[in-house]
Design a protein around this motif. Structure first.
Motif, mmCIF file in Angstrom:
data_model
loop_
_atom_site.group_PDB
_atom_site.id
_atom_site.type_symbol
_atom_site.label_atom_id
_atom_site.label_comp_id
_atom_site.label_asym_id
_atom_site.label_seq_id
_atom_site.Cartn_x
_atom_site.Cartn_y
_atom_site.Cartn_z
ATOM 1 N N ARG A 42 -4.862 1.864 8.854
ATOM 2 C CA ARG A 42 -4.634 2.994 8.165
ATOM 3 C C ARG A 42 -4.479 3.621 6.854
ATOM 4 O O ARG A 42 -3.812 2.008 6.364
ATOM 5 C CB ARG A 42 -3.331 4.295 8.884
ATOM 6 C CG ARG A 42 -4.111 4.158 10.277
ATOM 7 C CD ARG A 42 -3.409 5.055 11.378
ATOM 8 N NE ARG A 42 -3.684 5.097 12.716
ATOM 9 C CZ ARG A 42 -2.838 4.326 14.082
ATOM 10 N NH1 ARG A 42 -1.368 4.009 13.403
ATOM 11 N NH2 ARG A 42 -3.724 4.817 15.153
ATOM 12 N N THR A 88 -7.854 11.792 7.853
ATOM 13 C CA THR A 88 -7.776 11.750 6.344
ATOM 14 C C THR A 88 -7.622 12.793 5.578
ATOM 15 O O THR A 88 -8.033 13.551 6.017
ATOM 16 C CB THR A 88 -8.865 10.970 5.742
ATOM 17 O OG1 THR A 88 -9.581 9.667 6.035
ATOM 18 C CG2 THR A 88 -8.708 10.901 4.135
ATOM 19 N N GLU A 99 -3.386 8.891 5.988
ATOM 20 C CA GLU A 99 -3.959 8.789 7.367
ATOM 21 C C GLU A 99 -2.914 8.529 8.356
ATOM 22 O O GLU A 99 -2.451 7.714 8.802
ATOM 23 C CB GLU A 99 -5.018 7.935 7.315
ATOM 24 C CG GLU A 99 -6.343 7.982 7.017
ATOM 25 C CD GLU A 99 -7.375 7.357 6.780
ATOM 26 O OE1 GLU A 99 -9.118 7.526 6.477
ATOM 27 O OE2 GLU A 99 -7.278 5.674 6.643
#
Length: 221
Positions: A42, A88, A99
């Motif tokens: 992420r 996102t 994220e």
């Protein structure tokens, strides 16, 4: 561009992290779009700092159970929800993007239901959850406050902190503004019980929620 990373990954229990510093928004976007959609890592970008987080088992265990905890509350309380997961959340005008581990529309669910959210025009998610068991170089409180997220939960593997956005700044509170009757200890007990039996932990928590709702209806009646 400066690259930093933890010196000993073997000591990390929750996440592996790599931070890249001195990146422009355009460089962040190039990296974001070059990575595969199916990745587990992420990305969080905050005014020149890009942190890439690779969750490990204890991170994912806590995250999935916290999400289940929230979904049980939503369902049993008869609320509506739009789950955004780790979608996102890019805000170029703020020079920030994220994220998150989990994000949800609850109060504004009807406003975004049935369509793709546009973060440049739609309100931010009503609730964002982050599990940060290891140190992060990003000031998540400032990041999500700048994005206007009304409620922010942070869990470090031991303690849950709940923040409410008041006049652009997060104030820590002992109860969730969304689930005002739910004590933090309920989550701790749920997580502890789930270590041994997730289904039994869910059954007990559902009973607790239903008991509260029944008691509330009696009082109101």
């Amino acid at each position: 561009m400066i690259v930093t990373a933890p010196q000993n990954y073997r000591n990390l229990l929750g996440e592996k992290r790599v931070s890249l510093r001195g990146l422009t928004w355009q460089a962040y976007q190039q990296i974001l779009h070059a990575l595969p959609q199916s990745r587990s890592a992420r990305l969080t970008y905050d005014r020149g700092i890009l942190e890439i987080t690779m969750p490990l088992e204890s991170h994912e265990f806590a995250l999935r159970l916290i999400e289940r905890f929230i979904i049980i509350l939503i369902f049993e309380m008869g609320l509506k929800i739009k789950t955004m997961g780790s979608t996102t959340m890019d805000r170029e005008e703020l020079d920030r993007g994220s994220e998150p581990d989990c994000a949800y529309y609850i109060q504004h669910q009807s406003q975004v239901a049935g369509r793709t959210v546009d973060f440049t025009a739609d309100p931010p998610p009503d609730l964002v959850v982050e599990v940060d068991i290891t140190h992060t170089d990003i000031d998540k409180n400032r990041l999500y406050a700048a994005m206007g997220v009304p409620e922010f939960w942070r869990y470090n593997g031991r303690e849950l902190k709940i923040y409410q956005l008041i006049e652009g700044i997060y104030q820590e509170c002992d109860r969730s503004p969304t689930f005002t009757w739910v004590e933090k200890e309920y989550l701790y007990e749920f997580l502890e019980q789930a270590q041994q039996d997730e289904m039994e932990a869910e059954r007990r928590f559902r009973e607790r929620v239903r008991g509260h709702i029944a008691s509330q209806k009696k009082t109101e009646g």
